[in-house]
Design an enzyme around this catalytic site. Structure first.
Site, short mmCIF file in Angstrom:
data_model
loop_
_atom_site.label_atom_id
_atom_site.label_comp_id
_atom_site.label_asym_id
_atom_site.label_seq_id
_atom_site.Cartn_x
_atom_site.Cartn_y
_atom_site.Cartn_z
N ALA A 16 22.33 30.60 -31.15
CA ALA A 16 20.87 30.67 -31.27
C ALA A 16 20.28 30.14 -29.98
O ALA A 16 20.65 29.05 -29.52
CB ALA A 16 20.40 29.82 -32.45
N LYS B 222 20.83 12.09 -30.18
CA LYS B 222 20.77 10.64 -30.47
C LYS B 222 19.54 10.26 -31.27
O LYS B 222 19.59 9.37 -32.12
CB LYS B 222 20.83 9.83 -29.17
CG LYS B 222 19.82 10.24 -28.10
CD LYS B 222 20.43 11.14 -27.08
CE LYS B 222 19.37 11.88 -26.29
NZ LYS B 222 19.79 12.24 -24.97
N GLY C 144 18.27 18.43 -15.09
CA GLY C 144 18.58 18.51 -16.53
C GLY C 144 19.00 17.18 -17.14
O GLY C 144 19.56 17.15 -18.22
N LYS D 238 20.26 5.22 -28.50
CA LYS D 238 21.70 5.10 -28.26
C LYS D 238 22.21 3.70 -28.65
O LYS D 238 23.28 3.55 -29.22
CB LYS D 238 22.01 5.39 -26.78
CG LYS D 238 21.69 6.84 -26.40
CD LYS D 238 21.65 7.02 -24.90
CE LYS D 238 21.39 8.46 -24.49
NZ LYS D 238 21.07 8.61 -23.07
#
Ligand code: HSE
Length: 434
Positions: free
Chosen positions: A43, A103, A185, A203
């Site tokens: 997807a 996370k 990124g 985290k």
């Protein structure tokens, strides 16, 4: 044996990396997993120019993947709390195993997700949610299973560490480095999550749960970002022999568990103080192993894909085993989680760096020292700089011994009330991590 069929939801940085690593290392991965791993459905909102997905069916709707009867493992890489939660819940209800790098989802909704996964006998794996390519969840959950963990401390946001490193080493501006982190990124869709510490707190919440055997409690984590750090503080810290890092700290004390993310002075000679760029590092202190340090790329296409694919291999190895005998999601058996409380920040203990701006008059230093001693706060070092030309004020820098936060708050209030102190006192926590 037939390959295991996987559906990937999201073909962005991490999704693209996952697809490429699965394809490139297919043979090696099959030798490890015992079966091949085949991506049968993707997807995605748009093409990822870094992937050649020719021949793999695609859809724009993630629920097509989740409802595809052929798919045995759903890889959730769309991020965020809402659609991602619905899709993971639906996948579990459909009896599919899930691998996620999300996370935020695990930190905020993990307790509910794991309970449902146990009910349905499926695995939810999330190694990629913390510290990118470093297998730190597996290390704490399995490798350190003999230990009573005392504390852990980590640089767990690559973007923030990249910004601090570039600013310190190359004198680049905050906005310039953040733009580069976004282009590479590394940054979250909302980069305030990186620089205000939310991502690190997600985290840390996960790490604390698997280290101490407590439910996920993101809402109780204390979070402070790096946006207010100044070059002056970076330079004064250096002069005192420290580096400033954006650290997540989780510590077990008798009264409860400290769970906090904030800029932190660390002695410059510690290994973790020299972790730069997008690299992450997590120190874990256990009663048997002592201190261990896990280091590696904390963000990026293939480092994060490395963790996603490792989870896929793990799931493939154990998916046919008895669900009650698998490694528990949060390391401890679900009916053995502890209710040891998370402490409010006022009850946490740390050493402190304070920067005070004072008028250049006799007796100021004595007043400062008297405020600290009246509260039993021991001063480790003190440095007074020359008068600053613009405002005629003297920057005074103090590093204290460890003290409970409520006490330092009182001292800061008293310092700010002095006639000779101008403006707010800057406070940065200090950890020796010895
Ligand atoms: N934005 C995150 C970081 C990505 O910079 O660390 C990896 O979780």
């Amino acid at each position: 044996m037939k390959p295991v069929k996987v559906g990937i939801c999201g073909l962005g940085t991490v999704g693209g990396g996952t697809f490429n690593v699965l394809k490139r290392n297919a043979e090696e991965i099959a030798r490890r997993a015992g079966r091949g791993i085949e991506v049968v459905h993707i997807a995605m909102r748009s093409q990822n120019p870094q992937c050649d997905i020719t021949g793999t069916p695609t859809t724009a709707d993630v629920f097509d993947v989740v409802n595809n009867p052929e798919v045995e493992i759903v890889v959730e890489l769309i991020g965020g709390y809402t659609v991602a939660k619905d899709l993971v819940i639906k996948a579990i209800e459909n009896g599919k195993h899930v691998v996620t790098a999300n996370k935020a989802l695990i930190a905020v909704h993990g307790n509910e997700i794991f309970a449902l996964a146990r009910e349905k006998g499926v695995i939810v794996a999330f190694e990629a949610a913390v510290a990118g390519g470093i297998p730190v969840i597996k290390a704490i959950r399995e490798g350190l299973a003999a230990n009573r963990i005392n504390w852990l401390a980590g640089i767990i946001n690559g973007t923030g560490n990249f910004i601090l490193s570039e600013m310190r080493e190359k004198g680049r501006t905050f906005d310039d480095v953040l733009a580069e982190a976004q282009a590479l990124g590394y940054a979250e869709a909302d980069p305030t999550f990186d620089v205000e510490g939310t991502d690190a707190a997600h985290k840390l919440t996960i790490l604390a749960s698997i280290a101490f055997g407590i439910p996920l409690q993101f809402e109780k984590a204390y979070t402070e970002g790096i946006t207010k750090l100044t070059t002056a503080d970076v330079n004064y810290a250096e002069a005192l022999g420290y580096r400033i890092k954006h650290l997540g700290v989780a510590r077990r004390t008798e009264a409860g568990i400290e769970l906090r993310v904030h800029p932190t002075l660390i002695p410059a000679d510690r290994l973790i103080a020299n972790v730069n760029g997008v690299m992450n590092a997590v120190m874990v202190n256990g009663d048997a192993a002592g201190s261990t340090l896990f280091y590696g790329a904390g963000a990026g296409m293939e480092p994060t894909a490395s963790a996603v694919v490792a989870d896929l291999v793990d799931v493939v190895r154990v998916m046919t085993s008895d669900p009650t005998n698998r490694v528990p999601h949060l390391a401890f058996q679900p009916d053995a989680l502890s209710d040891h409380p998370i402490l409010p920040i006022e009850a946490c203990e740390s050493a402190y760096y304070l920067r005070i701006h004072a008028k250049d008059r006799p007796g100021v230093l004595a007043q400062v020292a008297s405020i600290m001693s009246a509260r039993g706060i021991n001063i480790e070092s003190i440095m007074q700089k020359e008068v600053e030309e613009q405002d005629g004020l003297v920057p005074m820098i103090l590093v204290t011994h460890r003290v409970v936060e409520a006490q330092i708050n009182e001292a800061i209030n008293a310092l700010e009330a002095l006639d000779d102190v101008v403006g707010s006192v800057v406070r940065i926590r200090v950890e020796q991590l010895g």
